[in-house]
Design an enzyme around this catalytic site. Structure first.
Site, PDB file in Angstrom:
ATOM      1  N   ASP A  35       6.051 -27.296  65.729  1.00  0.00           N
ATOM      2  CA  ASP A  35       7.406 -27.624  66.202  1.00  0.00           C
ATOM      3  C   ASP A  35       8.467 -27.774  65.102  1.00  0.00           C
ATOM      4  O   ASP A  35       9.284 -28.716  65.162  1.00  0.00           O
ATOM      5  CB  ASP A  35       7.374 -28.916  67.046  1.00  0.00           C
ATOM      6  CG  ASP A  35       6.591 -28.772  68.339  1.00  0.00           C
ATOM      7  OD1 ASP A  35       5.992 -27.710  68.566  1.00  0.00           O
ATOM      8  OD2 ASP A  35       6.567 -29.743  69.126  1.00  0.00           O
ATOM      9  N   ASP A  73       7.897 -26.205  71.037  1.00  0.00           N
ATOM     10  CA  ASP A  73       8.181 -27.031  72.214  1.00  0.00           C
ATOM     11  C   ASP A  73       9.157 -26.213  73.071  1.00  0.00           C
ATOM     12  O   ASP A  73      10.157 -25.694  72.550  1.00  0.00           O
ATOM     13  CB  ASP A  73       8.833 -28.339  71.710  1.00  0.00           C
ATOM     14  CG  ASP A  73       8.492 -29.558  72.544  1.00  0.00           C
ATOM     15  OD1 ASP A  73       7.360 -29.636  73.065  1.00  0.00           O
ATOM     16  OD2 ASP A  73       9.366 -30.452  72.653  1.00  0.00           O
ATOM     17  N   LYS A 133       4.670 -24.578  74.462  1.00  0.00           N
ATOM     18  CA  LYS A 133       4.058 -25.678  75.225  1.00  0.00           C
ATOM     19  C   LYS A 133       5.148 -26.536  75.828  1.00  0.00           C
ATOM     20  O   LYS A 133       6.279 -26.543  75.336  1.00  0.00           O
ATOM     21  CB  LYS A 133       3.161 -26.508  74.303  1.00  0.00           C
ATOM     22  CG  LYS A 133       3.946 -27.123  73.159  1.00  0.00           C
ATOM     23  CD  LYS A 133       3.059 -27.826  72.175  1.00  0.00           C
ATOM     24  CE  LYS A 133       3.877 -28.374  71.034  1.00  0.00           C
ATOM     25  NZ  LYS A 133       4.921 -29.359  71.445  1.00  0.00           N
ATOM     26  N   CYS A 178       3.729 -34.686  68.425  1.00  0.00           N
ATOM     27  CA  CYS A 178       3.060 -33.384  68.587  1.00  0.00           C
ATOM     28  C   CYS A 178       2.025 -33.111  67.508  1.00  0.00           C
ATOM     29  O   CYS A 178       1.003 -32.483  67.780  1.00  0.00           O
ATOM     30  CB  CYS A 178       4.102 -32.284  68.684  1.00  0.00           C
ATOM     31  SG  CYS A 178       5.024 -32.439  70.237  1.00  0.00           S
TER      32      CYS A 178
HETATM   33  C1  VGL Z   1       7.979 -33.832  70.157  1.00  0.00           C
HETATM   34  C2  VGL Z   1       8.935 -35.539  71.317  1.00  0.00           C
HETATM   35  C3  VGL Z   1       9.208 -34.695  72.368  1.00  0.00           C
HETATM   36  C4  VGL Z   1       7.296 -33.396  68.895  1.00  0.00           C
HETATM   37  C5  VGL Z   1       8.232 -32.980  71.181  1.00  0.00           C
HETATM   38  O1  VGL Z   1       7.396 -32.197  68.552  1.00  0.00           O
HETATM   39  O2  VGL Z   1       6.676 -34.256  68.240  1.00  0.00           O
HETATM   40  N1  VGL Z   1       8.313 -35.115  70.225  1.00  0.00           N
HETATM   41  N2  VGL Z   1       8.849 -33.414  72.295  1.00  0.00           N
HETATM   42 ZN    ZN Z   2       9.369 -32.077  73.804  1.00  0.00          ZN
END
Ligand code: VGL
Ligand code: ZN
Length: 231
Positions: A35, A73, A133, A178
């Site tokens: 991410d 994400d 995802k 994540c």
């Molecule tokens: C994430 C919060 C919401 C991450 C993704 O990539 O850690 N955190 N969505």
């Molecule tokens: Zn997210």
């Protein structure tokens, strides 16, 4: 017994590898870059403090890996994890959903928006796969392996194990969400798993960072620094 001999016995193989500044990266090893998307970088809607500092570290270590996969994400507009979807709720509040507790976030990483793009500063031309995802409207997915119900697979476990991958290194954003969930699930699919701490940054809401490290440790995830790779 001399202290050297004693030390040799006490140090496990892993610690010795680390002391020598090297943990083996071979053809059965994958780097999972989690991410590194504009929304999580400075100026983004869910900016992780110093999130951009992971980029040069990740670019450098990625050069040692034949196998790299990235995650993205990838939420629907009005996704269940967005505070804006829940009347009266604010970002970082927690609600109970069918699959468990859900932290509510500012809108982020909406499919097809520039905020969801992987940073243009990530330079890993050999990366083999980008796994998206969190695209089911009613389930979040911090992990790259299973959605937040802990049951729905993304297919990544099959992809890696079918291709003979045995060991995973995890880096990116955010350490406590994540990255941690991906690392814990990497153990669940049977991979030897390392999180490269200086190649990650955390959100740290309501003690989440310390909790995530404790859960990773319990799951057998090893916490290392990029220097331990000898890179
Ligand atoms: C994430 C919060 C919401 C991450 C993704 O990539 O850690 N955190 N969505
Ligand atoms: Zn997210």
């Amino acid at each position: 017994m001399g202290s050297f001999a004693l030390g040799t016995i006490i140090l496990g193989r892993m610690e010795m590898a680390r002391a020598a500044g090297r943990i083996a990266v071979d053809d059965s090893t994958v780097l999972i870059v989690v991410d590194v998307q504009n929304c999580f970088l400075p100026g983004g809607s869910l900016a992780v403090k110093d999130g951009d500092q992971v980029i040069p570290v990740i670019n450098r270590i990625a050069k040692n890996f034949a196998h790299v996969i990235m995650t993205q994400d990838w939420h629907t507009p009005g996704h269940i994890s967005f505070a804006s979807t829940h009347p009266g709720k604010k970002p970082f509040e927690v609600v109970k959903l069918g699959y468990g507790d859900q932290v509510l976030w500012p809108d982020h990483c909406v499919q097809g928006t520039s905020g969801a793009d992987i940073s243009k500063d990530i330079s890993i031309p050999q990366a083999e796969l980008v796994i998206r995802k969190g695209y089911h409207h009613d389930i979040d997915s911090y992990s790259a392996f299973f959605e937040a119900d802990h049951k729905t697979p993304t297919g990544l476990g099959g992809y890696l194990t079918e291709r003979g991958i045995k060991k995973a290194f995890v880096a990116g954003l955010a350490t406590d969400f994540c990255v941690a969930w991906t690392a814990i699930d990497a153990r669940k699919v049977g991979l030897e798993t390392y999180v490269i701490e200086d190649a990650c940054r955390g959100i740290d809401t309501q003690g989440s960072l310390a909790k995530a490290w404790a859960e990773m440790e319990k799951a057998g995830v090893q916490r290392i620094q990029s220097g331990d790779l000898g890179a």
